[in-house]
Design a protein around this motif. Structure first.
Motif, PDB file in Angstrom:
ATOM      1  N   ALA A  13      59.214  47.851  31.565  1.00 27.51           N
ATOM      2  CA  ALA A  13      59.507  47.089  32.793  1.00 27.51           C
ATOM      3  C   ALA A  13      59.805  48.042  33.945  1.00 27.51           C
ATOM      4  O   ALA A  13      59.322  47.835  35.072  1.00 27.51           O
ATOM      5  CB  ALA A  13      60.700  46.161  32.549  1.00 27.51           C
ATOM      6  N   ARG A  16      56.548  49.558  35.134  1.00 24.94           N
ATOM      7  CA  ARG A  16      55.725  48.603  35.882  1.00 24.94           C
ATOM      8  C   ARG A  16      56.315  48.322  37.263  1.00 24.94           C
ATOM      9  O   ARG A  16      55.582  48.131  38.241  1.00 24.94           O
ATOM     10  CB  ARG A  16      55.566  47.306  35.069  1.00 24.94           C
ATOM     11  N   LEU A  17      57.618  48.287  37.338  1.00 26.81           N
ATOM     12  CA  LEU A  17      58.261  48.090  38.642  1.00 26.81           C
ATOM     13  C   LEU A  17      57.951  49.266  39.565  1.00 26.81           C
ATOM     14  O   LEU A  17      57.646  49.082  40.747  1.00 26.81           O
ATOM     15  CB  LEU A  17      59.777  47.941  38.450  1.00 26.81           C
ATOM     16  N   TRP A  20      54.428  48.965  40.807  1.00 28.40           N
ATOM     17  CA  TRP A  20      54.325  47.960  41.867  1.00 28.40           C
ATOM     18  C   TRP A  20      54.883  48.508  43.178  1.00 28.40           C
ATOM     19  O   TRP A  20      54.304  48.305  44.243  1.00 28.40           O
ATOM     20  CB  TRP A  20      55.077  46.685  41.465  1.00 28.40           C
ATOM     21  N   ALA A  85      53.604  39.453  46.388  1.00 29.16           N
ATOM     22  CA  ALA A  85      54.504  40.277  45.560  1.00 29.16           C
ATOM     23  C   ALA A  85      54.903  39.519  44.305  1.00 29.16           C
ATOM     24  O   ALA A  85      54.952  40.089  43.211  1.00 29.16           O
ATOM     25  CB  ALA A  85      55.741  40.654  46.370  1.00 29.16           C
ATOM     26  N   PHE A  86      55.149  38.216  44.450  1.00 28.10           N
ATOM     27  CA  PHE A  86      55.512  37.421  43.271  1.00 28.10           C
ATOM     28  C   PHE A  86      54.401  37.479  42.225  1.00 28.10           C
ATOM     29  O   PHE A  86      54.661  37.702  41.035  1.00 28.10           O
ATOM     30  CB  PHE A  86      55.774  35.953  43.660  1.00 28.10           C
ATOM     31  N   GLN A  88      51.995  39.668  41.839  1.00 20.79           N
ATOM     32  CA  GLN A  88      51.842  41.013  41.266  1.00 20.79           C
ATOM     33  C   GLN A  88      52.942  41.279  40.227  1.00 20.79           C
ATOM     34  O   GLN A  88      52.666  41.771  39.129  1.00 20.79           O
ATOM     35  CB  GLN A  88      51.907  42.063  42.377  1.00 20.79           C
ATOM     36  N   LEU A  89      54.172  40.920  40.594  1.00 18.05           N
ATOM     37  CA  LEU A  89      55.289  41.139  39.655  1.00 18.05           C
ATOM     38  C   LEU A  89      55.181  40.224  38.438  1.00 18.05           C
ATOM     39  O   LEU A  89      55.549  40.602  37.319  1.00 18.05           O
ATOM     40  CB  LEU A  89      56.620  40.931  40.375  1.00 18.05           C
ATOM     41  N   HIS A  90      54.682  39.016  38.667  1.00 18.96           N
ATOM     42  CA  HIS A  90      54.487  38.080  37.557  1.00 18.96           C
ATOM     43  C   HIS A  90      53.554  38.685  36.508  1.00 18.96           C
ATOM     44  O   HIS A  90      53.860  38.681  35.311  1.00 18.96           O
ATOM     45  CB  HIS A  90      53.907  36.777  38.117  1.00 18.96           C
ATOM     46  N   ALA A  92      52.736  41.855  36.186  1.00 21.72           N
ATOM     47  CA  ALA A  92      53.343  43.080  35.654  1.00 21.72           C
ATOM     48  C   ALA A  92      54.326  42.710  34.532  1.00 21.72           C
ATOM     49  O   ALA A  92      54.346  43.340  33.469  1.00 21.72           O
ATOM     50  CB  ALA A  92      54.056  43.847  36.752  1.00 21.72           C
ATOM     51  N   ALA A  93      55.116  41.660  34.774  1.00 21.29           N
ATOM     52  CA  ALA A  93      56.077  41.212  33.755  1.00 21.29           C
ATOM     53  C   ALA A  93      55.339  40.648  32.544  1.00 21.29           C
ATOM     54  O   ALA A  93      55.711  40.923  31.392  1.00 21.29           O
ATOM     55  CB  ALA A  93      57.009  40.157  34.349  1.00 21.29           C
ATOM     56  N   PRO A 134      50.226  45.243  37.627  1.00 21.28           N
ATOM     57  CA  PRO A 134      50.495  44.330  38.759  1.00 21.28           C
ATOM     58  C   PRO A 134      49.238  43.929  39.517  1.00 21.28           C
ATOM     59  O   PRO A 134      49.169  44.049  40.734  1.00 21.28           O
ATOM     60  CB  PRO A 134      51.459  45.139  39.635  1.00 21.28           C
TER      61      PRO A 134
END
Lengths: 419, 169
Positions: A13, A16-17, A20, A85-86, A88-90, A92-93, A134
């Motif tokens: 995590a 990945r953060l 991003w 951003a949501f 991309q993060l979604h 990535a998560a 992401p």
């Protein structure tokens, strides 16, 4: 659950953060194939690329994104940079799901918990997987489902996971070969297939319309080469350049040496690379689903080795891969995060009546990033004469006449028309 | 835990249904940049904060409906509104910022122009006036009009329209 697995998920995590936050280069398809269609459906305006006019895309992923857009709207987030951003993060998560899948599959393949741990560690930290995480592309969910297919035990799970992965991304079909050796899984595999056909029937008016169109365009007519042709061994060159010589040897040598034990994952992944190499049009992202399988094969192959040696090899592979990504070309991607931010900023300006963006339209963030129904067009001096275009987003260095700078970031400046 | 999962699934299903059933109107709202002058002028122009709605748009070629109100005298081939090929009865409607006396409606078509255009003026839901014309410029008596709608009879052709003007005071 196993503490070591949670530690890997946490490390994955964090990686990945970081990926991003570094604003990875973007593929045009990320916006125009999977976000903009959902935006247009929901808000009535947007730009459909030719794939949507021809019906060679399924509504499954845009539909999923569309449902999230509705939820984001309920929370007061309507398109623009925040929604992007949501998403991309979604993804990535979501890609963190590769880690427990790799653990299970590695454990299954090697017959030891250590094999699972090592496969999961590589899936958590391998920069190629982290870098692609992401991205709002079908490759990401298809790779997740495919990897879980290799981790699953029951016939129903195997059938449903492999079939769903292929429905999302048809060229990944070679990776689903194991389903053919599990006769009890085949009826289950028909369920996602039927759902996929049904959704096409409802949305395009014909069962499997998008799949038929996709296969016809890319593999029967061979028209994918209209979007670029690469030499036959390009994928091997890309893998080599991304891993670097040391990384490639440390990654593939254990797999090759213990192929008798790890072929169940390594061969389908290699088959995907070989079959995709027969196609003229090549993109690095097409290989994404092969990487977790190679990682699982690697983890299982190094399972009997000493922990310190494997840890050193893993660090060396990741460092070499990170160097290859950082220093290597971005191929089909464009570093347009600055333009996306510029478009999003213009969308927030209450006086905006129209926006011109430099470069080909499909490299922009579309109406999804602008999130306003205003004229949005590629920059051209003739269009700049129309007073409706009172903003222009241009790379630093361009100075349009009659405009003054209003915003600047990441190599892009927004110009506002002088009154 | 199970309750939370079921609740999340229901919320997502509701959002998906809302997405699938969405039938959004195509509407372009412009912010007001200038007050309307006292003399007779094009009330529909975007600078006066008007809104345009259309029945459809040919989005693939980005012929945006906002161009209708640009008032730009020398547009390029891109700067026009084009209706969707599947739209059997295309229409465009301008909503003024506040009621005005509209005395003329004018269109700048790319040939071929529609055979007929029905022009209607409204104050709220009340129709003030309706005329049918084959002309690109039509005198009309619409005191206190807030909306002007044009319905194009094209016999299956696309409407290609550069400007939609509503003149008056």
């Amino acid at each position: 659950m196993n503490r070591r697995l949670w530690a890997l998920i946490a490390a994955g995590a964090a990686a990945r953060l970081l990926a991003w936050m570094l604003r990875p280069a973007l593929h045009p398809d990320e916006v125009f194939q999977y976000l903009e269609p959902a935006w247009q459906r929901l808000h009535g305006y947007g730009w459909p690329p030719w794939e949507w006019a021809a019906g060679v895309r399924s509504w499954i992923l845009p539909g999923y994104h569309g449902a999230w857009m509705v939820i984001l709207g309920w929370l007061g987030i309507e398109g623009g940079a925040a929604a992007h951003a949501f998403f991309q993060l979604h993804w990535a998560a979501a890609s963190l799901l590769l880690i427990p899948a790799a653990w299970r599959a590695g454990e299954k393949l090697s017959g030891s918990e250590e094999g699972g741990f090592r496969a999961a560690a590589l899936c958590a930290l391998l920069p190629t997987l982290v870098w692609f995480a992401p991205h709002t592309l079908t490759e990401v969910p298809s790779a997740i489902l495919m990897t879980w297919g290799y981790a699953a035990a029951g016939a129903s799970a195997i059938g449903i996971l492999f079939s769903s992965a292929v429905c999302l991304r048809i060229p990944n079909a070679p990776l689903a070969l194991p389903v053919l050796f599990s006769w009890r899984a085949i009826p289950w595999a028909l369920l996602p297939l039927a759902a996929f056909g049904m959704i096409d029937w409802i949305t395009w008016g014909r069962p499997f319309h998008s799949a038929i169109g996709f296969l016809d365009y890319n593999f029967v007519q061979g028209r994918a080469v209209e979007h670029g042709r690469s030499p036959p061994f390009e994928y091997f060159a890309w893998i080599w350049s991304r891993l670097g010589p040391a990384g490639a040897v440390l990654f593939f040598a254990p797999i090759a040496l213990r192929i008798r034990f790890v072929w169940r994952c390594a061969l389908p992944a290699a088959l995907l690379v070989v079959l995709l190499s027969t196609q003229g049009h090549k993109e690095e992202r097409f290989l994404l689903a092969a990487w977790p399988l190679f990682a699982i094969a690697w983890g299982a192959a190094v399972a009997p080795l000493r922990r310190a040696a494997v840890a050193a090899a893993l660090v060396a592979i990741c460092a070499s891969n990170a160097h290859g990504i950082w220093r290597g070309p971005v191929h089909d991607y464009s570093g347009r995060a600055g333009l996306f931010a510029a478009q999003s900023w213009v969308g927030e300006q209450p006086d905006a009546t129209g926006l011109l963006v430099e470069g080909r339209f499909h490299l922009s963030g579309g109406f999804f990033l602008l999130r306003r129904n205003l004229p949005l067009e590629t920059w051209a001096p003739a269009l700049a004469r129309n007073p409706i275009f009172n903003y222009a987003a241009l790379p630093d260095g361009m100075r349009p006449e009659g405009f003054s700078p209003a915003w600047s970031r990441r190599g892009w400046t927004v110009w506002k028309r002088k009154r | 835990m199970r309750v939370a999962i079921v609740a999340c699934a229901l919320i997502f299903a509701g959002a998906l249904a809302r997405f699938a059933l969405a039938r959004p109107a195509i509407e372009v709202r412009f912010p007001r940049q200038y007050e309307n002058p006292r003399e007779r002028h094009d009330l529909a122009r975007f600078v006066h904060g008007s809104t345009v709605r259309v029945s459809s748009a040919f989005w693939a070629l980005r012929h945006h409906p906002g161009y209708l109100l640009s008032g730009h005298a020398t547009p390029t081939a891109v700067e026009k509104w084009v209706s969707d090929p599947r739209d059997r009865e295309p229409w465009a409607e301008v909503e003024l910022r506040e009621p005005h006396d509209v005395d003329e409606v004018a269109f700048a078509f790319e040939p071929p122009a529609p055979r007929r255009v029905r022009i209607e003026c409204f104050e709220g839901a009340r129709r003030i006036e309706a005329v049918e014309t084959a002309q690109a410029r039509q005198q009309i008596r619409c005191p206190g009009a807030r909306r002007v709608r044009a319905t194009f009879f094209t016999q299956g052709q696309l409407v290609r329209l550069y400007r939609f003007e509503a003149r008056g005071r």
